[in-house]
Design a protein around this motif. Structure first.
Motif, PDB file in Angstrom:
ATOM      1  N   SER A 187      32.493  44.796  42.156  1.00 17.52           N
ATOM      2  CA  SER A 187      31.055  44.840  41.873  1.00 17.52           C
ATOM      3  C   SER A 187      30.761  44.166  40.537  1.00 17.52           C
ATOM      4  CB  SER A 187      30.556  46.285  41.846  1.00 17.52           C
ATOM      5  OG  SER A 187      31.279  47.013  40.871  1.00 17.52           O
ATOM      6  N   GLY A 201      37.629  45.830  41.045  1.00 15.71           N
ATOM      7  CA  GLY A 201      36.415  45.605  40.251  1.00 15.71           C
ATOM      8  C   GLY A 201      35.455  44.592  40.854  1.00 15.71           C
ATOM      9  N   GLN A 220      31.042  56.964  34.210  1.00 15.84           N
ATOM     10  CA  GLN A 220      32.414  57.167  34.686  1.00 15.84           C
ATOM     11  C   GLN A 220      32.527  58.586  35.212  1.00 15.84           C
ATOM     12  OE1 GLN A 220      34.899  54.967  34.973  1.00 15.84           O
ATOM     13  NE2 GLN A 220      33.654  53.315  34.162  1.00 15.84           N
ATOM     14  N   TYR A 263      38.956  48.684  22.761  1.00 21.32           N
ATOM     15  CA  TYR A 263      39.012  47.631  23.789  1.00 21.32           C
ATOM     16  C   TYR A 263      40.220  46.706  23.572  1.00 21.32           C
ATOM     17  CZ  TYR A 263      37.581  43.772  26.827  1.00 21.32           C
ATOM     18  OH  TYR A 263      37.554  42.798  27.800  1.00 21.32           O
ATOM     19  N   THR A 311      43.504  40.472  34.394  1.00 18.77           N
ATOM     20  CA  THR A 311      42.500  39.882  33.502  1.00 18.77           C
ATOM     21  C   THR A 311      42.507  40.646  32.183  1.00 18.77           C
ATOM     22  OG1 THR A 311      41.171  39.613  35.506  1.00 18.77           O
ATOM     23  CG2 THR A 311      40.144  38.999  33.412  1.00 18.77           C
ATOM     24  N   ALA A 370      37.766  34.251  27.174  1.00 16.68           N
ATOM     25  CA  ALA A 370      36.744  34.454  26.147  1.00 16.68           C
ATOM     26  C   ALA A 370      35.514  35.032  26.864  1.00 16.68           C
ATOM     27  CB  ALA A 370      36.431  33.114  25.499  1.00 16.68           C
TER      28      ALA A 370
HETATM   29  N1  LIG Z   1      32.733  40.213  30.015  1.00 15.80           N
HETATM   30  C1  LIG Z   1      33.452  39.327  29.385  1.00 15.80           C
HETATM   31  O1  LIG Z   1      32.935  38.349  28.876  1.00 15.80           O
HETATM   32  C2  LIG Z   1      34.946  39.490  29.297  1.00 15.80           C
HETATM   33  C3  LIG Z   1      35.632  38.723  28.341  1.00 15.80           C
HETATM   34  C4  LIG Z   1      37.023  38.817  28.291  1.00 15.80           C
HETATM   35  C5  LIG Z   1      37.690  39.638  29.176  1.00 15.80           C
HETATM   36  N2  LIG Z   1      36.999  40.377  30.078  1.00 15.80           N
HETATM   37  C6  LIG Z   1      37.755  41.202  31.020  1.00 15.80           C
HETATM   38  O2  LIG Z   1      37.566  40.622  32.300  1.00 15.80           O
HETATM   39  C7  LIG Z   1      37.566  41.641  33.288  1.00 15.80           C
HETATM   40  C8  LIG Z   1      36.300  41.535  34.097  1.00 15.80           C
HETATM   41  O3  LIG Z   1      35.196  41.655  33.226  1.00 15.80           O
HETATM   42  P1  LIG Z   1      33.716  41.489  33.767  1.00 15.80           P
HETATM   43  O4  LIG Z   1      32.879  41.043  32.646  1.00 15.80           O
HETATM   44  O5  LIG Z   1      33.747  40.734  35.021  1.00 15.80           O
HETATM   45  O6  LIG Z   1      33.383  43.023  34.039  1.00 15.80           O
HETATM   46  P2  LIG Z   1      32.126  43.724  34.703  1.00 15.80           P
HETATM   47  O7  LIG Z   1      31.174  42.735  35.258  1.00 15.80           O
HETATM   48  O8  LIG Z   1      31.612  44.744  33.730  1.00 15.80           O
HETATM   49  O9  LIG Z   1      32.822  44.492  35.913  1.00 15.80           O
HETATM   50  C9  LIG Z   1      33.718  45.524  35.683  1.00 15.80           C
HETATM   51  C10 LIG Z   1      34.193  46.025  37.020  1.00 15.80           C
HETATM   52  O10 LIG Z   1      35.085  47.113  36.801  1.00 15.80           O
HETATM   53  C11 LIG Z   1      34.659  48.202  37.602  1.00 15.80           C
HETATM   54  N3  LIG Z   1      34.983  49.521  37.052  1.00 15.80           N
HETATM   55  C12 LIG Z   1      34.505  50.110  35.931  1.00 15.80           C
HETATM   56  N4  LIG Z   1      35.005  51.352  35.829  1.00 15.80           N
HETATM   57  C13 LIG Z   1      35.807  51.534  36.910  1.00 15.80           C
HETATM   58  C14 LIG Z   1      36.600  52.607  37.367  1.00 15.80           C
HETATM   59  N5  LIG Z   1      36.668  53.759  36.716  1.00 15.80           N
HETATM   60  N6  LIG Z   1      37.302  52.439  38.520  1.00 15.80           N
HETATM   61  C15 LIG Z   1      37.244  51.281  39.228  1.00 15.80           C
HETATM   62  N7  LIG Z   1      36.499  50.222  38.852  1.00 15.80           N
HETATM   63  C16 LIG Z   1      35.794  50.362  37.694  1.00 15.80           C
HETATM   64  C17 LIG Z   1      33.157  48.062  37.699  1.00 15.80           C
HETATM   65  O11 LIG Z   1      32.693  48.856  38.761  1.00 15.80           O
HETATM   66  P3  LIG Z   1      31.282  49.637  38.700  1.00 15.80           P
HETATM   67  O12 LIG Z   1      30.249  48.602  39.021  1.00 15.80           O
HETATM   68  O13 LIG Z   1      31.432  50.661  39.763  1.00 15.80           O
HETATM   69  O14 LIG Z   1      31.128  50.207  37.326  1.00 15.80           O
HETATM   70  C18 LIG Z   1      33.054  46.556  37.903  1.00 15.80           C
HETATM   71  O15 LIG Z   1      33.302  46.246  39.235  1.00 15.80           O
HETATM   72  C19 LIG Z   1      37.743  42.964  32.549  1.00 15.80           C
HETATM   73  O16 LIG Z   1      39.098  43.311  32.538  1.00 15.80           O
HETATM   74  C20 LIG Z   1      37.298  42.632  31.151  1.00 15.80           C
HETATM   75  O17 LIG Z   1      37.910  43.469  30.205  1.00 15.80           O
HETATM   76  C21 LIG Z   1      35.643  40.317  30.156  1.00 15.80           C
END
Ligand SMILES: NC(=O)c1ccc[n+]([C@@H]2O[C@H](COP(=O)([O-])OP(=O)(O)OC[C@H]3O[C@@H](n4cnc5c(N)ncnc54)[C@H](OP(=O)(O)O)[C@@H]3O)[C@@H](O)[C@H]2O)c1
Length: 376
Positions: free
Chosen positions: A17, A15, A100, A182, A138, A212
């Protein structure tokens, strides 16, 4: 002796990007690791934008075509690696039901399957590698307290800990509701990982970090979303758009502290499974502050550092004139991650300021300057 070190061989990140994945690669690269940065599609705009940044880091190899929905697509990336940092998830921009290419087209189903089926593909690639000794996953605070209508009801003052699970005591019908995909995905993925690690007979183990709302500086534009975007919008004098135009609270964690804790979890020789709550580490609460209200506390921090800006103001009254109710939460302040992993947590003021500064540097926002007050 650390469980994993930069001297042991390459590590992989999924992930990349994304916000956490991009920062994870940076953290590992500047600590001397050789990093395989897994990207789903290097030709998508997010792919190009992230590769442009990531390929300028030392000892980083871009691994394209790694899709959670494609069995075997992580095999080449993980071959010879000692650890995998699994940050990829179907989330935010990637979870709009259209982004997707190998998904079902149903947003909630893709969110759920991206966790459970996608992580099974990651686990299979770890097994195939024969070299990976630790998986750092994560998860989310959503796996601790649930979200939306399925949020756990707790007494006032309850402090969330690693022993809390969103699935505890919840009505099964609510738990299975697509709107809860989720939190359910995160809980079931954690269990899947722990069972697979146990079944590996000591070949590899797993550690989970539960953040968070992830905030902090932006390295490349593809990382912008959720609260990072909203904080930028307030600084630019714009209305907020996510989760809605209304004011709300969130627990936040700085992405720099989060990825450092991931690295420490990989390097730590502690028996994570034997610690209270098992191999889980909550990452919420910064410097004694946890649930910040967007329209008051976050806005006040922006005003303090950028007093010349005209700020946006999330709505506090609904169209029918009702005051918006905001939900608070209690502070945990990453107690276990600090005491067991040696995690460090910076003040939230640094986090908010870094979001605004990098949003301006990268041309994501253009602040509006307030007319200075004039003497009569
Ligand atoms: N955002 C938050 O505040 C938050 C809070 C708690 C936990 N989390 C968790 O922390 C982690 C990272 O979150 P983030 O906010 O950094 O996420 P993000 O910026 O949305 O990045 C998600 C990543 O997952 C990749 N991805 C999505 N679909 C995919 C697929 N089918 N195959 C391979 N890669 C795929 C995306 O690639 P593309 O660019 O190609 O779509 C992107 O690189 C996740 O597990 C999330 O659930 C996030």
């Amino acid at each position: 002796m650390p469980a994993i070190s930069p001297l042991d061989g390459p590590v992989a990140v999924t992930g990349c990007s994304g916000n956490t994945g991009g920062h994870m690669v940076r953290e590992l690269a500047i600590q001397g690791y050789e990093v395989r940065a897994c990207i789903r599609d290097a030709n998508s705009w997010r792919g190009k934008d992230s590769v442009d940044y990531l390929s300028r880091l030392p000892r980083v190899e871009i691994m394209d075509g790694c899709d959670l929905f494609k069995a075997g697509s992580y095999d080449a990336a993980f071959k010879g690696c000692t650890a995998v940092f699994h940050t990829a998830a179907v989330l935010g921009n990637s979870a709009d039901g259209k982004s997707q290419p190998l998904g079902s087209g149903d947003r909630q189903m893709d969110v759920f399957n991206g966790g459970v089926i996608g992580t099974q593909n990651v686990i299979d690639a770890i097994t195939a590698s024969g070299s990976v000794r630790r998986l750092v996953y994560t998860s989310s605070m959503a796996a601790v307290h649930g979200i939306g209508e399925a949020r756990q009801v707790v007494p006032a003052g309850h402090e969330w800990t690693e022993t809390d699970w969103a699935s505890n005591g919840i009505d099964p019908e609510i738990w299975q509701d697509p709107g809860n995909a989720y939190a359910r995905s995160k809980v079931e993925t954690e269990r899947l990982i722990n069972e697979a690690a146990d079944a590996s007979s000591g070949k590899w183990d797993a550690v989970t970090l539960l953040p968070a709302m992830i905030c902090g500086p932006i390295l490349f534009k593809a990382q912008v979303g959720q609260w990072i975007e909203q904080i930028g919008r307030i600084a630019a004098g714009l209305a907020t758009t996510w989760l809605s135009e209304y004011d709300h609270y969130y627990n936040i964690i700085d992405v720099r502290d989060l990825v450092k804790a991931h690295r420490l979890a990989a390097e730590s020789s502690v028996d994570h499974r034997a610690t209270t709550g098992g191999s889980r580490y909550l990452m919420h609460g910064s410097g004694g502050r946890s649930a910040l209200r967007l329209g008051t506390e976050v806005r006040a921090i922006i005003h303090e550092y950028f007093p010349a800006f005209t700020l946006g103001n999330p709505k506090t009254v609904t169209a029918s004139g009702e005051p918006v109710t905001v939900q608070s939460s209690t502070v945990n302040d990453c107690k276990k991650a600090k005491s067991v992993l040696g995690a460090t947590i910076r003040p939230v003021e640094d986090t908010i300021r870094a979001i605004v500064e990098t949003s301006i540097e990268l041309g994501i926002i253009e602040p509006q300057l307030a007319e200075p007050a004039r003497d009569a």
